[in-house]
Design an enzyme around this catalytic site. Structure first.
Site, short mmCIF file in Angstrom:
data_model
loop_
_atom_site.label_atom_id
_atom_site.label_comp_id
_atom_site.label_asym_id
_atom_site.label_seq_id
_atom_site.Cartn_x
_atom_site.Cartn_y
_atom_site.Cartn_z
N GLY A 27 0.80 -1.21 0.00
CA GLY A 27 0.00 0.00 0.00
C GLY A 27 0.83 1.26 0.00
N GLU B 62 3.86 3.52 -6.99
CA GLU B 62 2.56 3.94 -7.54
C GLU B 62 2.46 5.45 -7.67
OE1 GLU B 62 0.74 0.05 -7.94
OE2 GLU B 62 0.78 2.02 -8.93
O1 LIG Z 1 0.28 -2.39 -4.90
C1 LIG Z 1 1.10 -1.47 -4.90
O2 LIG Z 1 0.85 -0.29 -4.98
C2 LIG Z 1 2.52 -1.81 -4.59
O3 LIG Z 1 2.83 -3.11 -5.02
C3 LIG Z 1 2.61 -1.76 -3.10
O4 LIG Z 1 1.83 -2.42 -2.43
C4 LIG Z 1 3.54 -0.86 -2.43
O5 LIG Z 1 4.49 -0.34 -3.31
P1 LIG Z 1 5.43 0.85 -2.77
O6 LIG Z 1 6.36 1.13 -3.92
O7 LIG Z 1 6.11 0.31 -1.54
O8 LIG Z 1 4.53 2.00 -2.45
#
Ligand SMILES: O=C(O)[C@H](O)C(=O)COP(=O)(O)O
Length: 222
Positions: A30, A77
């Site tokens: 997340g 993200e």
């Molecule tokens: O699902 C997602 O957004 C990513 O795989 C996630 O869970 C966290 O990615 P981050 O790069 O550590 O924010």
């Protein structure tokens, strides 16, 4: 660092720890962000909410996506978060989590329809479901942004949930309400009955002065 940035970073840490406490993710899953003018403060990639401190929230330029504050890599993200801010001028917070019931519900291919006054007041409309898209890229950002143009959340098959708000609390409350509402549907179906609001019932609640007051308070105070 100015006091507004310090305040938003404290809030990001607090909301992130609440997300971990509510088991809306596991470990480093997340990401959340908040916008101040043309800067977005977002969780660093790979850092878990439970461990994150103010230094783990990175400042990124809204338009270029360039890191302007902090020495860690921003969430994978980042493009999705930036897209949510670009498609909705009123959005100043984005919450992305992997809630158990939300992920299970998304496979039903049914948008989450409204059936309580809280959902009408806080969600504002149904929550659509979109097909799985590989996370972390600009296509994921485009698909999510397309829905967020007209909705305050989106369920992504095989992945999770994204909610937006005018502040972090509103975006978080929307995530919690969506997850709880899906649990309610699950239990109601076990009991054997479920009833969603009609368009007229939704409009009736939407127009209540008391509901407008509650919504205004949340937007102002967070
Ligand atoms: O699902 C997602 O957004 C990513 O795989 C996630 O869970 C966290 O990615 P981050 O790069 O550590 O924010």
């Amino acid at each position: 660092m100015n006091s507004e940035v310090e305040k938003i970073k404290r809030e990001l840490v607090e909301i992130g720890k609440r997300i971990a406490q509510e088991n809306l993710i596991v470990g480093p899953g997340g990401n959340i962000s908040a916008k101040i003018e043309d800067k977005v403060y977002i969780k660093a990639s790979g850092v878990s909410f439970e461990d994150a401190t103010e230094d783990d929230y990175i400042g990124v330029d809204l338009n270029s996506g360039r890191v302007i504050e902090g020495d860690k890599r921003p969430s994978s993200e980042i493009w999705m978060h930036l897209e949510c801010y670009k498609v909705r001028e009123d959005v100043r917070a984005v919450v992305h989590t992997h809630p158990i019931y939300s992920i299970a519900y998304a496979f039903q291919d049914e948008p989450l329809k409204l059936f309580t006054p809280d959902m009408v007041a806080l969600l504002g409309g149904e929550i659509p479901v979109v097909e799985y898209v590989v996370p972390g890229g600009k296509e994921f950002a485009r698909v999510v942004g397309e829905v967020i143009k007209n909705h305050n959340g989106v369920l992504v098959k095989n992945h999770g949930l994204v909610t937006v708000g005018s502040n972090l609390k509103e975006a978080l409350y929307r995530t919690l309400l969506i997850e709880n509402s899906i649990k309610t549907i699950f239990i109601a179906k076990l009991f054997g009955n479920m009833r969603f609001f009609t368009k007229e019932q939704i409009e009736e609640i939407d127009n209540l002065e008391v509901e407008k007051y509650r919504r205004k308070l949340l937007k102002e105070k967070g």
